[in-house]
Design a protein around this motif. Structure first.
Motif, mmCIF file in Angstrom:
data_model
loop_
_atom_site.group_PDB
_atom_site.id
_atom_site.type_symbol
_atom_site.label_atom_id
_atom_site.label_comp_id
_atom_site.label_asym_id
_atom_site.label_seq_id
_atom_site.Cartn_x
_atom_site.Cartn_y
_atom_site.Cartn_z
ATOM 1 N N LYS A 20 -7.823 -18.258 15.255
ATOM 2 C CA LYS A 20 -7.073 -17.334 14.753
ATOM 3 C C LYS A 20 -6.974 -17.456 13.231
ATOM 4 N N ARG A 21 -7.439 -18.451 12.588
ATOM 5 C CA ARG A 21 -7.448 -18.564 11.154
ATOM 6 C C ARG A 21 -8.859 -18.009 10.704
ATOM 7 N N ILE A 22 -9.869 -18.037 11.391
ATOM 8 C CA ILE A 22 -11.012 -17.453 11.220
ATOM 9 C C ILE A 22 -10.804 -15.995 11.176
ATOM 10 N N VAL A 82 -11.098 -13.118 8.246
ATOM 11 C CA VAL A 82 -12.105 -11.895 8.596
ATOM 12 C C VAL A 82 -11.331 -10.705 7.951
ATOM 13 N N ILE A 83 -10.039 -10.560 8.564
ATOM 14 C CA ILE A 83 -9.203 -9.442 8.289
ATOM 15 C C ILE A 83 -8.828 -9.319 6.721
ATOM 16 N N LEU A 84 -8.598 -10.578 6.397
ATOM 17 C CA LEU A 84 -8.297 -10.454 4.883
ATOM 18 C C LEU A 84 -9.360 -10.118 4.029
ATOM 19 N N THR A 85 -10.717 -10.519 4.334
ATOM 20 C CA THR A 85 -11.625 -10.174 3.821
ATOM 21 C C THR A 85 -11.967 -8.419 3.690
ATOM 22 N N ALA A 86 -11.796 -8.210 4.875
ATOM 23 C CA ALA A 86 -11.933 -6.651 5.190
ATOM 24 C C ALA A 86 -11.059 -5.576 4.519
ATOM 25 N N ALA A 87 -9.711 -6.172 4.490
ATOM 26 C CA ALA A 87 -8.580 -5.646 3.800
ATOM 27 C C ALA A 87 -8.705 -5.574 2.367
ATOM 28 N N LEU A 107 -4.738 3.070 0.932
ATOM 29 C CA LEU A 107 -4.007 1.709 0.315
ATOM 30 C C LEU A 107 -2.957 1.202 1.034
ATOM 31 N N LEU A 108 -2.455 1.749 1.875
ATOM 32 C CA LEU A 108 -1.384 1.161 2.691
ATOM 33 C C LEU A 108 -1.954 0.580 4.115
ATOM 34 N N SER A 109 -3.150 0.953 4.523
ATOM 35 C CA SER A 109 -3.904 0.267 5.495
ATOM 36 C C SER A 109 -4.417 -0.987 5.009
ATOM 37 N N GLY A 110 -4.754 -0.951 3.812
ATOM 38 C CA GLY A 110 -5.432 -2.204 3.364
ATOM 39 C C GLY A 110 -4.392 -3.273 2.882
ATOM 40 N N GLY A 111 -3.160 -2.745 2.162
ATOM 41 C CA GLY A 111 -2.022 -3.613 2.215
ATOM 42 C C GLY A 111 -1.412 -4.315 3.631
ATOM 43 N N VAL A 112 -1.389 -3.388 4.560
ATOM 44 C CA VAL A 112 -0.995 -3.997 5.825
ATOM 45 C C VAL A 112 -1.875 -4.870 6.429
ATOM 46 N N GLY A 113 -3.281 -4.671 6.426
ATOM 47 C CA GLY A 113 -4.459 -5.628 6.526
ATOM 48 C C GLY A 113 -4.355 -6.872 5.914
ATOM 49 N N ALA A 114 -4.155 -6.779 4.949
ATOM 50 C CA ALA A 114 -4.127 -8.016 3.855
ATOM 51 C C ALA A 114 -2.699 -9.028 4.389
ATOM 52 N N PHE A 115 -1.710 -8.266 4.526
ATOM 53 C CA PHE A 115 -0.494 -9.172 5.064
ATOM 54 C C PHE A 115 -0.741 -9.649 6.463
ATOM 55 N N VAL A 116 -1.300 -9.029 7.183
ATOM 56 C CA VAL A 116 -1.594 -9.381 8.589
ATOM 57 C C VAL A 116 -2.817 -10.766 8.670
ATOM 58 N N GLY A 117 -3.717 -10.341 7.955
ATOM 59 C CA GLY A 117 -4.829 -11.405 7.447
ATOM 60 C C GLY A 117 -4.353 -12.929 6.995
ATOM 61 N N LEU A 118 -3.362 -12.557 6.079
ATOM 62 C CA LEU A 118 -2.664 -13.695 5.340
ATOM 63 C C LEU A 118 -1.790 -14.568 6.240
ATOM 64 N N MET A 119 -0.966 -13.829 7.057
ATOM 65 C CA MET A 119 -0.102 -14.342 8.192
ATOM 66 C C MET A 119 -1.061 -15.056 9.160
ATOM 67 N N LEU A 120 -2.005 -14.574 9.611
ATOM 68 C CA LEU A 120 -3.051 -15.361 10.618
ATOM 69 C C LEU A 120 -3.512 -16.545 9.875
#
Length: 68
Positions: free
Chosen positions: A4-6, A10-15, A49-62
């Motif tokens: 889950k951390r990996i 990956v999600i954080l990098t893509a965001a 911009l919104l999808s990148g921000g949401v993706g960054a949040f989800v990736g950071l939480m994971l």
């Protein structure tokens, strides 16, 4: 590292990549004119911009809470 951390990394990098391209879209002359005229970005730029921000949040939480 837990899977889950990996996935979070990956999600954080893509965001981050999506935010980079969204920021580039927001700096074009057409977007700047739209911003000056209406105070808003175009729908496409706002969604990137919104999808990148949401993706960054989800990736950071994971990345932070992924092991649980």
């Amino acid at each position: 590292m837990h899977w889950k951390r990996i996935l979070g990394l990956v999600i954080l990098t893509a965001a981050a990549v999506v935010l980079y391209f969204g920021w580039g879209m927001a700096q074009t002359p057409e977007e700047q004119a739209q911003w000056e005229a209406t105070g808003n970005f175009t729908d496409q730029t706002a969604m990137v911009l919104l999808s990148g921000g949401v993706g960054a949040f989800v990736g950071l939480m994971l990345l932070i809470f992924g092991k649980r």
